[in-house]
Structures are given as structure tokens and as C-alpha cells.
Design an enzyme around this catalytic site. Structure first.
Site, PDB file in Angstrom:
ATOM      1  N   GLU A 269       0.877  -1.191   0.000  1.00 39.20           N
ATOM      2  CA  GLU A 269       0.000   0.000   0.000  1.00 39.20           C
ATOM      3  C   GLU A 269       0.907   1.232   0.000  1.00 39.20           C
ATOM      4  OE1 GLU A 269      -2.342   0.871   3.412  1.00 39.20           O
ATOM      5  OE2 GLU A 269      -1.263  -0.472   4.756  1.00 39.20           O
TER       6      GLU A 269
ATOM      7  N   GLU B  35       4.091   8.679  -4.296  1.00 40.07           N
ATOM      8  CA  GLU B  35       4.935   8.309  -3.151  1.00 40.07           C
ATOM      9  C   GLU B  35       5.927   7.214  -3.546  1.00 40.07           C
ATOM     10  OE1 GLU B  35       2.556   7.815   0.397  1.00 40.07           O
ATOM     11  OE2 GLU B  35       1.692   9.824   0.210  1.00 40.07           O
TER      12      GLU B  35
END
Lengths: 650, 650
Positions: free
Chosen positions: A450, A459
Site C-alpha cells: 500500500e 509516493e
């Protein structure tokens, strides 16, 4: 008295004002105010100076009430000043122009003196408002707290019949009748002053939905609702058309206050003596305000709105608040951040469903007892994906061997405790390592992660998963198996002003995570970048370049683009997806707010023109960053060249 | 070897280069260079890297010569790098795009390594140059000294026949074929980098004069003249059309260097063995360069230009150098400033003529012996107007009594000496006082002043003369009797970049006195403000507001407006005027350079659109200032609100 209580909603739209049409001569203001308040209004929009006044040497400003007549809190909380409507700063007549300038400055000075929170500026008389804007801009330079609300008709005026020919020959004309254009010119001349706002006059006709939508990204502070915008129901009470109701609900949701204005059109109103319909007609007895029924209808609309959903209530303090995105690779998250994200039940349910489907695909029912699937959670944090994976295994009756890889040594401590607590010692091996350099003892069937940010890859999920792919079997599964970022152009004057307050370029070249609220979306979203996992292609690169052309919403008119809202959608596995792209967003998930890519200078997009934007994802050995630029209708500078202002460290 | 000597001209346009068409393989570069230099060229535009190179892991860049083959000064002074022309950063093919990006960066890095002053970037292949601009912009962030010259065809390409229908339906298309548009997009994407310049390819066809004119305000560094742009004269020698000659003269005057390019088309050239026309074909004997005749023609054009006039030579160091306007009221001028201005013979001749005419009008011939005219010089400085006035009196046989009023006590000292030296004691009374507070013993027939700035009223002549008017007889004469300011929109990328270097808004809200040189004027001048003296109207104000709409020059195409050039013209008396407005400028006067009002963000004016600008002259008790704003085609912020950045003290 607020319109009502709506749980969680603390916005200004609870307050409703009334416009005082006639000058309350002879210190009549306190009576007008108390009459309005006692009838349920929260504030009055009142003339401050006798409209017959014209500046003259030595003249004393004939104000409606000396500063002593009302207390400071009354002035400040219950009076919005109305600047004399005769002023015309773009008149041909120089005398009138100079008188107007002087009067405007005197009235604003007086309003500042009595600490009003806002003054309403009369609507420009023509579309040529250069001198008006120049004087207002001068005034804005010296204002500390007061706001100026430029009054504008909401309708997009229909041109006269004999103007139609002109318009056909001259695109420019057709734009002029749109009051948004006037607003846009005015605020550009005033250099996007954050103290310059809008008060919209609402009458019986409304422009198209898309045209209305633009205003939700603008600093609209008040909707001045004319009594003639109301209908009368069968019982003779005022009510509003469905379209007006929807508009008002939109305003309530965007912190816009209603101000009721005009003369009463009612003839069923019970109290006698008020049928004259003049709210400045005050008597000794506490007579109801002539416009009270109009207010009651507004309160009814306000109260019948659905209560704010719990998630919205939770997020209300984040509305339009700019946050810098996380640097999850370079920095270690704090316990509190884990705590928050772990509460997102919906997200982990989706993961559980995805893992379950993958396990079933991977291990046939007749092989259940003999096969043990190796599942690696890369970036295990404090263990929520470990839990979801074990639940999926239990649910499907598949045997699982889990490796939980986590680089944050603090999270690893919690992970060990969890495993002990849950008795998972035989199932889960904790690996305290960065997935990009871990030397795995065996290869995985399933890789679960995740690592997605608001913009999907922002990210650095692609870089991390590329690093982890070494220990995935050639036919192994990555959950997520792909993710795609999306953008759409938006009007967001509040965000623009917040960024501008930093007075540098760097803040305009940074992407922000933000709960978008007072914005207008101007075109449907489009896909930007997609990443697929695993990706065994030797020439694979995580650099990306996409050029997108947005056609603006039809009927909308021209608009100003302050930047681009960004979202992601992710395919976890097959039909199990997860995302925040508005059209397909997973409901009731709170882990991600959208991302916002600002533009250094907002771009005006004329009606009918598309906007073309370029996005690049650039990669260097130690960092990844985005660059972005608009090329149509006007080229912008390339933002964030070389990641000079905003980047994510590897 | 420079093209020739032109007195006073030290610009780069003295140097002429030659383009090397074929890659000088096998360290052939030194031979190519020495051959070119010995034939009279000053530098070569040469490929740096084998055009067959494509990036590959571990590959060594196949450069045309190692850095040791030429000395550092040779590299730096005699070689301009030519980036490989195969690169295509906006190709559909991602591989080609990424190879192009890598190669471009490698070649620029190499050029930086050998300290080249400039590299020429190949022309964009399409009008969609977003990715090319993004990569160049990245490179520009890291360049310290080197300039990049974007190569562009000068002609405004005619669209193909089958494109014409498209164009009719789509205005956008017709703009795309103008290479200025391409340049404009490119430089906007690169945020007006001062190291990004232009090299124009010149072939046999030229666009309209007005279209050409735009380039004089842009950073054009080189004109790459194709041999096929030449004609052949009756003797078989190369020459250029009149239009090409005028264009080259324009380039010479704007510091643009010529680079000759192409194959020789000549067949009368005497030396044998060069008819092959390949300048990289070097033999052992010192054979003349095949393109030498083309160079000789350029040198001939250069040498036949008129020598720079003395005034131009005097002003050459001031070209495009921004100066803050004087504050003559608040500050006292220095002796050197007086010294300079007093040398302006033309100016004082005009004053002498004006005073003479006024004296004759004032005193009839038969009253000469009985009438003594009282003339006051307000702002007498060190006395030049006193001298001019006395000369006028002598010339016309009128008797004069002169008061010389001067506020600067230092100048008053000089004034006293002058009077003693000249024996004017009986004629001139020196008053050491500010004219605005002097208590005059009698009233004047004629008031003479020289208080005008580059923009007429910008040194507060109106306020000073209003203050002095008290002691002018009701039928008295003011010299000057009126003055008018003028502006016109200009392209001035150099000035814009110089202002931008300050990195603040204040410098963009200041008007500068500047000898305008590398600019393009985009529309004829128009009047801004006029002041008349004396002015006995009681409602007279020195505040002004003017809105001007400029229609751009026909055939010009779109343009970028960096600001407005300002001038003045003054009626001294009747038909005697004085001014710098280009169409009516008094010749050989050097006291005033134009003024420049910049725009914070340059405004793109599409072909066919006017530009509308507003100018305000604002007055407060202690200062006077201008505000300005553009409203069409796009509103700018109002500049210099409240005189926050630039004002003149009273």
C-alpha cells in the site's frame, strides 16, 4: 439567530441578512437593526451615507448613524456596509468620476472606522471597469481586515435582440454580458486580492448549471436573493423553484450567506400594517419584518438539508487546507499517522477481497491442503495488510506464509508485538529492511503493498515495487496490479491566494494534498500516468510524459484555471479496485485527499477554447519529481524544472 | 577578422561566421576552423558530435574533436556548437524522444566542458514543442555562461493549399505557421530565460516588414544567411535583394551576427578545386573558402553603412540601460548633471526662438524703447535659460528684466558668478528660493522654465508651474505653453529580463529613463496627458486618466508587449516646439531619453487584437505617481497602486 443547527457545520451560511433599501435618515439605523434582528435576521446590509451626498470642500459626511449609536460589536457583527449606488467610476463625466472616487474612499474609511467586517461595492455600470478597479485596488492596499464584496448580477445577461448581430460578428461582445467576465477582469486588475470577494444578486432567472458551477471556485461571500426570485405557493407563502433550491443548497454547502432583498410581494401576510412592505418602516410595537416569511423559507431549506455525513464532519477542518505530501521513503511515519490510516476499514476490506481472489486463482480447491502460498507484504507498517491477508486466507481456506517487510524500525517493534498478541508466529516472518535491498530467502507468489499516494505513483510506489520485484515469482501477482493517475482543471481562488501568500515561486511549484471544497471543476477528469506490476520488460522506465487536452464543460462560459486537481484509481486485483477518482471513488474511504498542482499564474480560458496541459514524471538517481506546463490557450512556464521546488526522495 | 571598422560601433555584428555542414570526422575540426579563419570568417558554427551517434549504455560520445585539439580560447572565441539536428523531442516515438533528450543533454554538457559561448539548438520540427521546451528549460537552470540559440526559419511559412480550409475553420492553425509564435511559446515555457536566444535562418523569401520588425525586440543573436538567399549579379558575384540588404542593415544595427550557410552556387569563382563547394573539403594548400565571396559581399554591406552619427556614438553606452528618473524636486542636481544638460545647444536655441517670438508679440516695435518686459526663469539652474532669454532680447531689441529663481543653493552660487562674469548685474536678479513659495515683488510678463522630463509632466512641471503662476500677469505667457506625453507598446525582451533580475514587483512598477535600442515598436504613438500653462481655471486638477486603444501594425502577426515607451512633445511658444516623440522629435537634441513603463507580465497580443491600456496620473499632498494597467486582450494587475513602488516627491 442562525437559520438552524446542522451537526458539524460551522460555516457562515448559517447566517442570513436583509438588505436595507432606503437610507435610514436621522439616526434611524439602530431601530432598523433591532427590528431586523428581532425578526430573525442575523445582520443588515445597510447604506452608510445619505445617497444625496456629493463631496464638497469642508462637507461633513452625512452618515446614517454616528459610531456611538451602535456598540462596536453591533457594528462589527450585524452591519455590512452598502456603498452608495450612485457612484460611477467609469463615467464619461470627469466630475462624476472624481466625486465617485472621493465618496467611495470616504465611505470605506468610515466603514473601517466603525470596524465593519465587509462592505458591498455596487455593481459596475458597464463592462469597462478599469478606473473602478484601480480605485478599489488602491483601497485594498490599505485595508487591514475589512473585505470588499463586489456586487454582481448572477444571471448571464441575454443580449438584446438587436445586439445579436453584433455578437455574431464579434466574439468579444458575447463575453461581456457574462458577469463572471466582469468579475474576472476586476480581480485581475486587483491582482487577486484576497480581500476582494463577490456578492451575487439572484433574481428569477438563472444561467445554466455549468455556468453557475464556476462560482463555487470563486470567493462568493453572499447571495443577495431578490424577493422577485421567489414564487408563491398555493397558500400564498413564498417558495423557490427547484433550480433556485439547488443553487441555495450549493451556497449553503460553500459557506455563502444569503441576504434577502427587495419589497415584499405577499398578500397573505397576517400582521396588519406591514403590507406596505417597507422594512425601514418601523413602528413602536414589535411588528414582524415584512420580509420574515422569505427568511422562514430560507431557514426551512437550510434545515431540510441532509446532515453532514460523519466522514465530511471529520474532514471539515481540512477543507481547502494545503498540506505538503508525505516523504514516506525518506522519512519514517509517526505512530499517529499509522493510527489514522489503519482506521480505514473500507480500504483494508478491499485489500482482503483482492488477496482472497488472488489466493483462489492461485491455488485450486483440490490443492488447498498441499499448497502453501508465499505472500509478502512490502511496507507492512504496523500490520494492517498482514491482518487483511490472513483474513483472506482464512476466508478462502488457503494456507499462507507471510513475510512482513518494513523499513521503519519503529513500526517493526509494533509489528512484532502484534504477531505475538495475535499468535501469528508460525505464519508471519517480520523482516526489518527496505524492500529495495532485502535479500529474500525464497520467491513470493503474491506481493501486497500500500504505497500509493493521492496521485497514485507520487509516493514512489513504482520505484519501490520495481525494487521488490526481484523476489516475485515470474508468474507471481502484485496487489495492486496497476494504478492510474487522473487530473482535471479547477478554479480554486482560495488555494491560489493561500499559495500566493508565501510570495515565492517554489510554493507555486509544489503539489499539495488537500481536501478540495471551495473549487469549481471545469472539465471531466482524464488519465495521466499508468503503472503495471509486475513489469518484467527490460526497457521499462518509470519516466512518463503525457499531454492532455481538456474540453471545458459546455454552456459554462469562460473560466480561470488556478491549477489541476489530481486523483488516482488502482486495480488491486481483477475487479477489485480502490481509488479516489470522483466518478469511480471507493465510498467511505478517508485515507486520501486529492492532490493539487497549482499554476504560478492562473490561466484564463475563453469560452470554446480547450486547455492543453503537459505532465512529466522525471526520475534521477536520488529523486523523482513532476514538471507541468500549460500550452493552450497560453503557454505557462514549465513548473518545477529539475524538481527544484518539489520532489520525492528515493 | 571583423567585417570592417565602423567608428563607435563595438557590437557583435562586426563578426561573421560560417556554418559547417558536414561532420568533420577524425579530428578534422582544427583544419576546418583554420581554413575558415584564414578566409576571413571569425567563427564557425560546427557540429560537436557525430550525427550517427545514438545513446547506448557505456557509449563514449563521438565528439568532433577532443578538448585538447583546440586551445581554450579557440573553442570559446571561434566555435559555436551545433546540436545534432536529428533530435526530435516531441516525436511520437518514445524511444526517439528519450534518445533525443539524452543526446541533447550530453552535447550541451560537452559544449559547456569546452567553454563554448553558445550552442545552436535545431528548429523544433512541429509547432508542438512542449517536451523540447521542458528539456531546454531544465538545461537552462544549470547553465552558467553559455547561451542557447534556438534556430528558427525567418519566413512566416505559407500554409499548404489543403491546409487553407482548416485554417478558415480554425484560427489557431493560422498562427502556428508563424515562427515567431513558436519562439513565443518556447520562451514562455522557459519563463523568459535570459540565456535563451534566437538564431534566424534567412532564405530567399522574406515576410512583411512589420512582421520582421517584431524580431528587433527579441534576443536575436545570429542571422543564418543561406547561400540560396543570394542573387547573382551580372558578373556572377553573389549579392542580395534590396529587401535583404535592408534587413541585414537592421541586423547590423541591432548587434546581430551573420552566419553564412549552405553550398556555394557560384560558377565564376576563379580558384579551381573549390567549385565542389564543400567547405569541409580541405586541401594542403591554402585554398580560399568556397563561401568567401558571400562573406565579402556581407563585409561590403557592412562597410557601406553610414558611420554612426556623433550623438549615437555618444549614446551607445546608454543603449537599453535602465536609469531611474530624476527626483529634481526632492534632490538637488549635481554640477556634472548641469554640465551635461547645458551642452544641449539645440534645446536652448529653441528656447531662444520661443522667447524672441514672445517678446515680439508682447512688445510692439514702436514700444520697444519704453517697455521693459519682466521675464522670470523658474528653475534657472546655472543659467542657460537666462542666457537664452537675454540673447532673445538682444536679437529682438526688446528690453528685459530677468528674475532667475532657483531652489538649489549650489547652483545659485554658480549663477551669481556667471552674472558677474558676463556683466549682467543690471539685468538679472537672482532669487534663491523654491518657486512655489517665493514672494515675488512684481508680476511677470513671461515665465520660462525647463522642468520637463522624458514623459513631459513626470518631473512635476505642472505642480511647479501652478505654484509659480501666482506671479504671472493674467495675460502673461508661459514658456512652455503646453506639453503632451505619448506612449506606444513595445517588445523589449532585454529590458524585461533586466528588470526581472531584481526578483521583485517594485522594479516592474517603476518607470525607467532608457535609450531604447533593441526594441520593436508595435503601434504608432498616441497622446496620453496634456497640460496647458498658464491655467487659471479654478477647478483645474493635475490628476489625469486616459484610456488608449492601440491597433497593432498591419501584417505584423501576434506579438508580446513588455511595456510602453513614453515620450513628450512640448509647445514652447506658438510654432516653436521641443520634443522627443519619434515622429516630431527635435533633431540632435540629447537631453532626454525615452521613458519605459514595464509590465509585470508581458502580454501576448494575438494577431488582429488591439491592446487597451489605462494610464492614471495620481496626486497626493506629498507625491505624484502614475498607475497603469492593460485591460485588453487580457487584464493585467493595476501597476504601482498608491505609488507604492515609484513616485515623484513634491
Amino acid at each position: 439567530m442562525p437559520l438552524g443547527q446542522r451537526p458539524g457545520d460551522k460555516s457562515d451560511s448559517r447566517y442570513c441578512g436583509v438588505e436595507v433599501l432606503d437610507f435610514p435618515a436621522g439616526e434611524g439605523l439602530p431601530a432598523v437593526l433591532s427590528h431586523s434582528i428581532s425578526s430573525g435576521f442575523d445582520f443588515i446590509l445597510a447604506p452608510l451615507v445619505d445617497p444625496n451626498y456629493r463631496p464638497a470642500p469642508g462637507a461633513v459626511l452625512p452618515v446614517s448613524a454616528s459610531d456611538l449609536v451602535l456598540g462596536p460589536a453591533q457594528w462589527s457583527n450585524h452591519v455590512v456596509g452598502k456603498i452608495s449606488e450612485w457612484i460611477d467610476l467609469d463615467a464619461e463625466d470627469e466630475r462624476l468620476r472624481l466625486d465617485s472616487e472621493l465618496t467611495l474612499k470616504q465611505e470605506i474609511a468610515w466603514a473601517s472606522h466603525v470596524s465593519l467586517q465587509a462592505c458591498v461595492l455596487p455593481a459596475p455600470r458597464t463592462s469597462f471597469c478599469g478606473n473602478y478597479a484601480r480605485v478599489v485596488n488602491q483601497i485594498l492596499q490599505g485595508l487591514t481586515n475589512m473585505h470588499l464584496w463586489l456586487r454582481l448580477p448572477l444571471e448571464k445577461s441575454e443580449p438584446m435582440d438587436d445586439d445579436l448581430d453584433k455578437i455574431k460578428n464579434n466574439n468579444h461582445m458575447s463575453e461581456i454580458v457574462d458577469s463572471w467576465e466582469l468579475w474576472n477582469s476586476f480581480r485581475l486588475l486587483c491582482d487577486h486580492s484576497s480581500q476582494l470577494c463577490v456578492a451575487l444578486d439572484i433574481s428569477s432567472t438563472l444561467p445554466s448549471i455549468n455556468s453557475l458551477g464556476r462560482w463555487f471556485g470563486e470567493p462568493v461571500k453572499a447571495a443577495i436573493l431578490q424577493t422577485n426570485a421567489y414564487l408563491t405557493n398555493s397558500k400564498g407563502y413564498p417558495c423557490l423553484s427547484k433550480r433556485h433550491q439547488r443553487l441555495l443548497t450549493g451556497f449553503f454547502n460553500h459557506s455563502v450567506q444569503v441576504i434577502i432583498s427587495g419589497r415584499s410581494n405577499l398578500n397573505v401576510f397576517p400582521a396588519s400594517g406591514v403590507l406596505s412592505g417597507d422594512e425601514s418602516c418601523i413602528e413602536d410595537s414589535p411588528v414582524r419584518h415584512a420580509l420574515a416569511p422569505y427568511l422562514e423559507y430560507i431557514a426551512y431549506l437550510y434545515q431540510k438539508m441532509d446532515p453532514l455525513p460523519e466522514q465530511e464532519r471529520f474532514e471539515i477542518n481540512y477543507r481547502d487546507f494545503l498540506q505538503s505530501p508525505l516523504q514516506p521513503l525518506m522519512d519514517n511515519l509517526e505512530a499517529q499517522t499509522y493510527e489514522t490510516f489503519e482506521k480505514d476499514v473500507v480500504k483494508y476490506t478491499q485489500y482482503r477481497r483482492a488477496v482472497a481472489k488472488a489466493l483462489v486463482d492461485r491455488v485450486a480447491d483440490d490443492a488447498v491442503s498441499t499448497t502453501r502460498t508465499v505472500l509478502m507484504v512490502v511496507g507492512a507498517g504496523r500490520g494492517p495488510l498482514v491482518r487483511a491477508s490472513l483474513q483472506a486466507a482464512e476466508e478462502t481456506g488457503r494456507k499462507l506464509k507471510v513475510y512482513a517487510v518494513e523499513k521503519n524500525p519503529n513500526a517493526v517493534i509494533t509489528l512484532h508485538s502484534l504477531i505475538k498478541l495475535e499468535g501469528w508466529e508460525s505464519l508471519v516472518t517480520v523482516i526489518s529492511s527496505d524492500m529495495r535491498c532485502w535479500d529474500a530467502p525464497e520467491k513470493a507468489d503474491i506481493l501486497v503493498s500500500e504505497l500509493l499516494g493521492s496521485f497514485g505513483d507520487n509516493e514512489l510506489s513504482p520505484e519501490c515495487l520495481d525494487g521488490a520485484q526481484r523476489f516475485l515469482k515470474p508468474d507471481g501477482i502484485s496487489i495492486p496490479s496497476s494504478y492510474t493517475s487522473f487530473i482535471q482543471p479547477i478554479t480554486a481562488s482560495k488555494l491560489h491566494n493561500d499559495i500566493k501568500a508565501h510570495k515565492d515561486i517554489a510554493h507555486f511549484e509544489t503539489a499539495y494534498v488537500v481536501k478540495l471544497h471551495r473549487i469549481a471543476t471545469l472539465a471531466p477528469t482524464q488519465q495521466v500516468f499508468t503503472f503495471n506490476h509486475p513489469n518484467f520488460s527490460p526497457s521499462a522506465s518509470n519516466q512518463r510524459y503525457t499531454k492532455l487536452q481538456f474540453e471545458m464543460l459546455p454552456d459554462m462560459g469562460s473560466c480561470l484555471v488556478h491549477g489541476f486537481a489530481g486523483y488516482f484509481d488502482s486495480v488491486l486485483y481483477k475487479d477489485v479496485h480502490l481509488g479516489i477518482e470522483p466518478n469511480t471513488a471507493t465510498p467511505n474511504m478517508f485515507s486520501w485527499f486529492p492532490i493539487f498542482f497549482p499554476l504560478r499564474k492562473p490561466i484564463y480560458v475563453p469560452q470554446g477554447s480547450p486547455i492543453e496541459v503537459h505532465f512529466w514524471r522525471c526520475c534521477a538517481p536520488t529523486k523523482v519529481w513532476y514538471e507541468w506546463a500549460v500550452t493552450t490557450p497560453t503557454p505557462s512556464p514549465v513548473h518545477n524544472s529539475n524538481g527544484r521546488s518539489y520532489w520525492v526522495g528515493l
